[in-house]
Structure formats: C-alpha cells, structure tokens
Motif scaffolding. Structure first.
Motif, mmCIF file in Angstrom:
data_model
loop_
_atom_site.group_PDB
_atom_site.id
_atom_site.type_symbol
_atom_site.label_atom_id
_atom_site.label_comp_id
_atom_site.label_asym_id
_atom_site.label_seq_id
_atom_site.Cartn_x
_atom_site.Cartn_y
_atom_site.Cartn_z
ATOM 1 N N LYS A 116 1.070 -1.209 -0.023
ATOM 2 C CA LYS A 116 0.055 -0.055 -0.029
ATOM 3 C C LYS A 116 0.806 1.302 0.060
ATOM 4 O O LYS A 116 0.422 2.187 -0.361
ATOM 5 N N ILE A 117 1.954 1.043 0.173
ATOM 6 C CA ILE A 117 3.145 2.255 0.138
ATOM 7 C C ILE A 117 3.554 2.595 -1.251
ATOM 8 O O ILE A 117 4.275 1.591 -1.870
ATOM 9 N N PRO A 118 3.276 3.527 -2.012
ATOM 10 C CA PRO A 118 3.776 3.827 -3.347
ATOM 11 C C PRO A 118 5.201 3.774 -3.437
ATOM 12 O O PRO A 118 6.204 4.508 -2.778
ATOM 13 N N ARG A 119 5.902 3.024 -4.360
ATOM 14 C CA ARG A 119 7.271 2.984 -4.619
ATOM 15 C C ARG A 119 7.869 2.515 -3.518
ATOM 16 O O ARG A 119 9.214 2.972 -3.410
ATOM 17 N N PHE A 120 7.462 1.893 -2.444
ATOM 18 C CA PHE A 120 8.596 1.130 -1.314
ATOM 19 C C PHE A 120 9.755 0.604 -1.935
ATOM 20 O O PHE A 120 10.587 0.973 -1.217
ATOM 21 N N TRP A 121 9.555 -0.531 -2.574
ATOM 22 C CA TRP A 121 10.417 -1.228 -2.969
ATOM 23 C C TRP A 121 11.590 -0.611 -3.781
ATOM 24 O O TRP A 121 12.551 -0.897 -3.870
ATOM 25 N N GLN A 122 11.183 0.393 -4.836
ATOM 26 C CA GLN A 122 11.901 1.003 -5.649
ATOM 27 C C GLN A 122 13.009 2.018 -4.539
ATOM 28 O O GLN A 122 14.101 1.855 -4.823
ATOM 29 N N ASN A 123 12.172 2.517 -3.546
ATOM 30 C CA ASN A 123 13.139 3.270 -2.427
ATOM 31 C C ASN A 123 14.142 2.485 -1.801
ATOM 32 O O ASN A 123 15.253 2.893 -1.723
ATOM 33 N N LEU A 154 11.537 -0.014 -11.661
ATOM 34 C CA LEU A 154 11.457 -0.333 -10.228
ATOM 35 C C LEU A 154 10.046 0.416 -9.566
ATOM 36 O O LEU A 154 9.713 0.262 -8.589
ATOM 37 N N GLU A 155 9.618 1.535 -10.350
ATOM 38 C CA GLU A 155 8.525 2.230 -9.882
ATOM 39 C C GLU A 155 7.401 1.300 -10.008
ATOM 40 O O GLU A 155 6.450 1.521 -9.035
ATOM 41 N N HIS A 156 7.321 0.324 -10.600
ATOM 42 C CA HIS A 156 6.110 -0.616 -10.691
ATOM 43 C C HIS A 156 6.331 -1.852 -9.765
ATOM 44 O O HIS A 156 5.618 -2.562 -9.901
ATOM 45 N N LEU A 157 7.235 -2.024 -9.334
ATOM 46 C CA LEU A 157 7.683 -2.999 -8.385
ATOM 47 C C LEU A 157 6.724 -3.127 -6.915
ATOM 48 O O LEU A 157 6.802 -2.173 -6.263
ATOM 49 N N THR A 158 5.867 -3.932 -6.969
ATOM 50 C CA THR A 158 4.839 -3.940 -5.746
ATOM 51 C C THR A 158 5.241 -4.953 -4.419
ATOM 52 O O THR A 158 4.805 -4.785 -3.431
ATOM 53 N N SER A 159 5.877 -6.036 -4.700
ATOM 54 C CA SER A 159 6.205 -6.962 -3.643
ATOM 55 C C SER A 159 7.776 -7.632 -4.001
ATOM 56 O O SER A 159 7.922 -7.612 -5.314
ATOM 57 N N LEU A 160 8.252 -7.937 -3.069
ATOM 58 C CA LEU A 160 9.397 -8.612 -3.082
ATOM 59 C C LEU A 160 9.537 -9.904 -2.096
ATOM 60 O O LEU A 160 9.392 -9.195 -0.894
ATOM 61 N N TYR A 181 16.455 0.627 4.974
ATOM 62 C CA TYR A 181 16.666 1.306 3.821
ATOM 63 C C TYR A 181 15.788 2.179 3.166
ATOM 64 O O TYR A 181 15.920 2.700 2.123
ATOM 65 N N TYR A 182 14.519 2.228 4.019
ATOM 66 C CA TYR A 182 13.424 2.899 3.191
ATOM 67 C C TYR A 182 13.821 4.414 3.416
ATOM 68 O O TYR A 182 13.426 5.052 2.101
#
Length: 280
Positions: free
Chosen positions: A77-84, A104-110, A225-226
């Motif tokens: 639910k956090i926009p661009r979390f994993w990109q950051n 990576l802007e479109h990465l939703t989960s890792l 790392y956020y």
C-alpha cells in the motif's frame, strides 16, 4: 627457591619415546583408533548442522512466513516502497542503471523463498504492476549451491515490450570488480540483466552480491533502507529540534514532484500577498 622451568622441545618425550615404551605397532593402533573417533565427531558435527538448518527452515515456514505475508500486504500500500528500498541499498544501487530505477517504480512486492531440504539455495521473486516495459507479472531468480561452492542460476525470460529492452550488452554481474571494458570504462551491471540471467555454467558465490544483499539484508529488514541513512523517523525527533524531511538516495522526477513544486510556489505567493496586506 629454584624456579620451575618449562621443558624444552623433546624433553617431555614424544612419539619416539612412546613407541619405545609400548611398541611402534601398538602406538600406531592407538593413533588409528583416535583418528576414527575424530571422523565420527566430524560426522556428528555435520549431522548437527543439517538438523539445525532443518529446524531453522521449519521455524521460518511456520513462524516467520505468516509475518512476512502480513508485512507484504502492508508494504504493497506504500507507493514505490521497494523502489526506494532497493535504490537506497548500496550493494544494489551500484548494480543498477538509470532505466532500472524507472522500471522499479512498478515493483509491488519482493519475496525470498528458501529451497526445500536437501536443496541448499533460495529464490527471489519480484512482482510488478502492469507497466509499459514488459508483460511479466513477476520475475524470479533461483540459486542452488553446488558441492564445489558455486551457484547454479536460473532466471526468468523477460517479455520486453517493443522497443523497451535496454539490457543488451549490460552484464548481470562482474566477476572482477577491477575489470573494465575495452574503452577503459567501469562495466555497467543492470538489476534486470541479473534477474533474467541463467547459464549452464555455474557462477562463483562471490559474484552474486545482489542476491546476497536482497536475501540477507533487504528482505530481513527493508525499513532500514526505506529512508536514507541518518534521517530519523518523525517520532524520534525531539521537541525543539529541526525536523528533517526524508532524503532519498535517488532523485525522482515525475508528475507528483512537479505538482509538489508548483504547490510550494503557490503557497509562497500566498504568504507574500498576506504580508503586503498586513503592511497596508
């Protein structure tokens, strides 16, 4: 009183004296028995390591996995979390190109899944929202440790959309950190070349810095790392101190950023108008 002296080498006896006391064959028999005992001790230690690993895997699947799943729902639910997060981790940032950041802007989960018993290794899974770059819903990279301490790698073939594949000629990893290309420039490494990499020839363990960083650091504690290191959460800022805004390791230029700048300029303009009215 005469001080006691340490015996010199050879004074305390040795194999030669022991052999003279009990016979060479009898001593050799005792040494062989001792060697076999040590072999059994090593087997017990290896068995213990395997059982500990199995207990850890069971613990992860039974206790940690439900928590990881809950965390995934929140972070999505956090926009661009994993990109950051990925761009703020040094081990990953040095293995990305500019276009990687945009994708990576479109990465939703890792996610990281440990392999089953008897199959040492893991799989990294990245899930993406619909995007203009490729049609895959998810990309994965599996690594299996070989007996010779190399890694067998299997990647996902990325279904790039027309004109979007920028990874041609960009390496998945660099075997020699000091190695340069033919023009003397530092070699470029792309995160998405790494994700798609698969080869019949195993790679050295030391060559997979990206996988190790994701598995051991990022997936375990992504919040580390956020925000860029040194910026404290708002609740930790004491009253009276300056409240620094989160500072990221990469710059993002997009519609939201432009709107934010326009909004700030508008607010400054309103303040100037109010100040002029007060002077009147």
């Amino acid at each position: 009183m005469e001080k006691s002296k340490r015996p010199r080498a050879g004074e305390a006896g040795g194999r030669g004296q022991a052999a003279a006391a009990m016979g060479e064959e009898q001593l050799a028999d005792f040494v062989e028995k001792m060697r076999k005992v040590h072999e059994e001790l090593e087997e017990v230690a290896d068995k213990a390591s395997e059982e500990v690993l199995e207990v850890e895997r069971s613990f992860v699947s039974q206790r940690r996995r439900p928590l990881y799943d809950r965390r995934k729902e929140v972070l999505a639910k956090i926009p661009r979390f994993w990109q950051n997060v990925l761009c703020n981790c040094g081990s990953i940032r040095h293995c990305t190109v500019e276009q990687d950041v945009k994708v990576l802007e479109h990465l939703t989960s890792l996610d990281v899944e440990e392999n089953k018993e008897g199959d040492p290794g893991y799989t990294i899974i990245m899930t993406f929202a619909p995007n203009p770059f490729f049609s895959n819903e998810s990309l994965s990279r599996s690594l299996v440790m070989q007996d010779d301490l190399t890694l067998r790698v299997t990647g996902t073939r990325i279904a790039w959309k027309e004109g979007q594949d920028y990874t041609a000629g960009i390496k998945a990893y660099v075997e020699d950190e000091e190695e340069e290309d033919e023009e003397g420039k530092e070699q470029l490494v792309s995160l998405f070349s790494w994700l798609a990499f698969g080869d019949d020839d195993p790679i050295p363990v030391t060559a997979d810095d990206i996988g190790n960083a994701i598995r051991e650091e990022i997936f375990q504690n992504p919040l580390k790392y956020y925000h860029k290191e040194g910026v404290r959460p708002r609740e930790e800022v004491e009253e009276g101190e300056e409240d620094d805004e989160p500072e990221y390791a990469f710059e993002y230029s997009g519609d939201e950023g432009e709107e934010g700048e326009e909004g700030e300029e508008g607010e400054e303009g309103d303040d100037d108008d109010e100040a002029e009215e007060a002077d009147d």
